[in-house]
Design a protein around this motif. Structure first.
Motif, short mmCIF file in Angstrom:
data_model
loop_
_atom_site.label_atom_id
_atom_site.label_comp_id
_atom_site.label_asym_id
_atom_site.label_seq_id
_atom_site.Cartn_x
_atom_site.Cartn_y
_atom_site.Cartn_z
N THR A 193 51.57 22.17 51.52
CA THR A 193 52.56 22.48 50.59
C THR A 193 53.87 21.69 51.02
N SER A 234 69.76 21.20 41.54
CA SER A 234 69.35 22.51 41.19
C SER A 234 70.12 23.37 40.57
N ASP A 249 59.62 19.95 38.43
CA ASP A 249 59.23 20.83 39.50
C ASP A 249 58.36 21.79 39.13
N GLU A 258 57.58 24.75 40.03
CA GLU A 258 58.15 26.17 40.53
C GLU A 258 59.17 26.36 39.49
N ILE A 259 60.03 25.23 39.05
CA ILE A 259 61.14 25.68 38.22
C ILE A 259 60.39 25.54 36.72
N ARG A 307 58.63 29.08 35.75
CA ARG A 307 59.63 30.40 35.85
C ARG A 307 60.06 30.38 34.52
N LEU A 339 50.40 31.72 39.65
CA LEU A 339 51.87 31.19 39.67
C LEU A 339 52.76 32.23 40.23
N GLU A 397 55.14 33.98 43.02
CA GLU A 397 55.99 33.79 43.96
C GLU A 397 55.88 34.52 45.06
N VAL A 412 52.02 31.48 49.61
CA VAL A 412 52.35 31.71 47.92
C VAL A 412 51.77 30.90 46.94
N LEU A 441 51.89 29.89 44.04
CA LEU A 441 52.69 29.00 43.20
C LEU A 441 52.65 27.61 43.95
N LYS A 442 53.26 27.87 45.24
CA LYS A 442 53.30 26.63 46.15
C LYS A 442 51.97 25.89 46.61
N LYS A 489 51.65 23.89 43.11
CA LYS A 489 52.61 22.58 43.27
C LYS A 489 51.94 21.62 44.07
#
Lengths: 422, 422
Positions: free
Chosen positions: A286, B91, B194, B196-197, B200, B279, B281, B293, B295-296, B299
C-alpha cells in the motif's frame, strides 16, 4: 466388521459427517473428531449433543487436537482411539499424510476430494495420477481400504455413472455432471467454502475429457443453460473436477464433462475482483508501505461461509446426464438428487452444500463397516458396487431419482446395508 | 499589478498549472512550486524545462518542500519568494490553512475545490458556508483577493452560468451542469484522481438544489442520457458538487443540478467494490491477524492515475444547460467546452481532466495579476465578470462554444486581459 471412526477436519462438512456418524453409531462405534483447532471439534461435539443425534446415547464422542500433516501423530491417534475407519474431510492438503497414517495402522481411509499441493494452483490432469493412484500398490500390499472422492461430486455422481454404465446402457458415449446450487444465502455475495479455496478453482484453465482427449478452456468460456428438475432453467459452466479424470479412465467413457452452476451476479463479482487483481495471492504494497495479499483482504470482507447456514434457503440439484446406446437404440438418462438447504440446517446445522458432501462419506464408512465396500485396496467410487451405496443414501438423506423417456421417478434399490444395520 | 506565483501541490493539476504559468511568466513573474514531497515539485520543474514552456526563459522556476497545513511555514515561503498570488491545487484538506497564510501576507488566494475535513466524508450542504464563506469579512477587512473554485467545475461552469444569467436571459429557471469524460485510458478500470478521494465523492448521499430546496438522493439513483456535442449520447448521474451551492445562492436560481458521466462498467465495478465493503476506510483484520484498510488495498492494485496520461485518448465535454425566459419567450442554451486528452498530454504532460481543472486557475491568476479580478475580497467565480475570464480561456486552451436555437458556434469575447498582456 470395522468399527470406530476418526473424523479429520472441523469445518462445515466435518460437522455433517459427525452428525451422520452419530445417527448411526450403533453400526459405526466410537466417534472421534480431530483438527488443529480443538475448539472447533468441541463445538461440533456440542452441536451433536444438542441435537441428541447419537443413536446409541452412551456411545463415545470425543474431540482431539491434531496436526494431520504429522503422520506419526495421526497414527498414534488412530491407535489410541482404536479407530478402524478414518474419514478425511480436512483441508485438501492433508490427503497424502492421512493416507500414510492409515496404511501404517491398517485403518480404512475415506476422503471427498483430490489431494492438493498448497504451492500449486489448478494443477493440470491427470489429477489422481499426480498423487493418489501412485499409491495403489502400497494400499493393496497393506490390505488397506482407501476410498477416494466419496462426497457428492466426486462420489455420488461417480456411483450414478457406474449405475448407468452397468444397468442402463450397452455403450456410454458421454457423461455430463451438472451441479446447480439454486439456493440463496441472502447476502450480496458470499462463497460457500473458504474464499481462498473457492476462487483457486476458477482462476486458471479448466479441463474436460472430450473425444478421449483432455481439452482446456478458460473458466466461464463454455456455458450452457440446463433445464433441470425442481431448480428449473439454470446456467452452468464447464470446469475441471476430480471425477472427470477418474470416470474417463475407470469406465473408459470418451466424453466426461463437469458443469458448475453460476449466476450472472456471481460471475460479475468474480470477474471484477479477478480483473482488478484482488484475487491475487501475491502481496502488494500500500501507499503506506504495508505488504498485504489482496485475496486475504477479500476473504476478510466476505461473510464467513459457516455463517450462511442459518439463513440459507432453496435447493441444490446435482446429477449425471448420461447418453449412449441400449439394445441398438440411443438413450439418455438423468440420474440426480435434490437437496434442501433449510432441511439440512435443521437436521445437522450445516447448509445443503456441506450436507451433500458429508453424508455420502458416512454412507461409504457404513459400507466399509458392513464389509460391502471393505475391498482392502484403493478404489474410486465407480470401482465399487453402486447399488448398496445409493440404496443407503436413499435411507439417510440423499435419495436418488431418475428422469428419462419413461418419466421422472425415485430409484429404489435392494439394500443389504441397512437391513444388516437394523 | 500583482506578480510572482506560488503553486501549492504537485499532482496532475499542479503540473498543468505550472506549465501554463510558465507559458505566461512574462505576466506572472517568478513561479514557485511547493508540496510535502519536493521530489514531485522537482519533477514538474523538470517537465516544464523539457518542454521549454517558460515564455521568458530567464524567469525563475523553483521547487520547495512545504507542509501547507503549517500556516507560519506557508507565510514564510510566500514572503521569501515574494509571491503575490497563491494557486492552491494541493489536497482539499489544505484550503483553510493556505487561505490563512494569504490573509496573513496579503497575497491573493485561488483554489479549485471546496475545503474538506479529512475526518468527514461527504459533508451535507451548505458546503461553502461550512468553511469558506465564514471567512468573507476577514478577507474584506484584510483587502485580500480570494477566488474560490476557479477550476473547470467549479469554475468555468460558474462563469458560463453567470454569462447566461447576464446576457441571455431575463429570468433563469434552471442550470444543469453536465460533465462527460468520453476519454479512454485503455485499462480495465482506473480512477482519474487518487482512488481514495475519487470514491469518497460517491459513497454517501448526493445533493441537488431543486425548487429552491436541497434534495437528497443516493448516488447513481438519478441518471439521464444526454446528447452532447462531439461526445454524443452519454449517461450521466446526479451528484453533489460545490457549484450547486454557490450558484443557487449567488445567482438566486431555483434549480441547480450537477450531472457526472459514468459508463456502466465504471458503475458496475464501483458497485461491486462498495457492496463488498472494499471501499471502506475502516480497517478489517485478515485471518492471519493483519489490520488493513480495504480502500488502501484497492488503491494499491489500481493503476496510478498519473500513469494514465500517456495513453489517454478521446474528449471531455463539460457545459451548462441553462433554461429560462428572454423577452417573454422560453429559451434554452448549452454553453460548453470540449477538451482533448492527447492534446493536453502533448502540451503539458497531463491528461484532459487535469488540464481542464488547471488551466482556469491560471487564467484566474492572470486576471488577478492584470487587476480585472483583483477584487480585494472573497469571491466565487460567478461574482466576477465572466467575459475577461472566458475570453482569456479562448486564447489559452479552453475555448467556449454555445449551442442554442441559432446553432452550435464558438463564442468570442472582447479580451482586455490578453491585449494588456501582449
Amino acid at each position: 466388521m470395522k468399527k470406530n471412526v476418526l473424523i479429520i477436519g472441523a469445518g462445515g462438512v466435518a460437522q455433517v459427517v459427525a452428525h451422520k456418524c452419530a445417527q448411526h453409531n450403533d453400526l459405526l462405534g466410537d466417534i472421534h473428531i480431530a483438527s488443529r483447532t480443538v475448539a472447533k471439534c468441541r463445538a461440533i461435539v456440542e452441536s451433536v449433543r444438542e441435537k441428541k443425534a447419537l443413536k446409541n446415547p452412551n456411545g463415545i464422542l470425543e474431540a482431539h487436537a491434531l496436526d494431520a500433516l504429522d503422520i506419526e501423530a495421526t497414527k498414534a491417534l488412530i491407535e489410541k482411539t482404536n479407530s478402524r475407519i478414518v474419514i478425511n474431510v480436512g483441508s485438501a492438503f492433508l490427503n497424502m499424510s492421512v493416507l500414510s497414517a492409515c496404511i501404517g495402522t491398517g485403518a480404512a481411509y475415506i476422503d471427498t476430494a483430490i489431494h492438493e499441493d498448497p504451492a500449486k494452483i489448478c494443477e493440470t490432469p491427470p489429477w489422481y495420477e499426480n498423487y493418489e493412484w501412485k499409491r495403489r500398490e502400497e494400499c493393496e500390499k497393506a490390505g488397506v481400504t482407501a476410498i477416494l472422492g466419496a462426497g457428492f461430486d466426486p462420489g455420488v455422481v461417480n456411483a450414478y455413472a457406474k449405475l448407468a454404465f452397468d444397468e442402463y446402457f450397452d455403450r456410454v458415449d458421454s457423461i455430463d455432471i451438472v451441479d446447480i446450487n439454486a439456493g440463496s444465502h441472502g447476502k450480496y455475495f458470499a462463497t460457500n467454502f473458504d474464499p481462498e479455496i473457492n476462487f483457486r478453482e476458477f482462476t486458471g484453465q479448466v479441463w474436460s475429457w472430450q473425444d478421449s482427449k483432455w481439452v482446456s478452456n478458460r473458466m466461464f468460456e463454455v456455458g450452457k443453460e440446463w433445464d433441470l428438475p425442481v431448480v428449473g432453467k439454470q446456467k452452468a459452466y464447464m470446469t475441471g473436477h476430480d471425477e472427470v479424470h477418474s470416470l474417463s479412465q475407470r469406465l473408459g467413457v470418451p466424453n466426461v464433462r463437469f458443469w458448475m452452476g453460476f449466476g450472472d451476479h456471481y460471475i460479475n463479482v468474480f470477474t471484477v475482483l479477478n480483473n482488478l487483481g484482488l484475487l491475487s495471492e501475491k502481496p502488494v504494497r500500500t501507499a503506506e508501505g504495508l505488504e498485504v495479499v489482496p485475496l486475504k483482504v477479500v476473504k476478510a470482507v466476505l461473510p464467513d461461509p459457516s455463517s450462511l447456514a442459518p439463513d440459507y434457503t432453496g435447493k441444490t440439484c446435482i446429477g449425471d446426464l448420461v447418453k449412449g446406446v441400449k439394445d441398438g437404440k440411443e438413450r439418455e438418462v438423468f440420474i440426480y438428487n435434490v437437496a434442501d438447504h433449510k432441511q439440512a440446517y435443521e437436521e445437522v446445522g450445516s447448509q445443503g452444500i456441506s450436507y451433500t458432501a458429508g453424508v455420502p462419506a458416512v454412507a461409504a464408512a457404513m459400507l466399509v463397516a458392513l464389509g460391502d465396500w471393505d475391498v482392502r485396496k484403493m478404489a474410486n467410487v465407480e470401482d465399487l458396487p453402486a447399488q448398496p451405496f445409493l440404496g443407503l443414501l436413499n435411507e439417510i438423506g440423499l435419495p436418488t431419482r431418475i428422469k428419462d423417456a419413461d418419466g421422472d421417478r425415485a430409484l429404489e434399490f435392494e439394500n443389504p446395508a441397512l437391513i444388516a444395520a437394523s
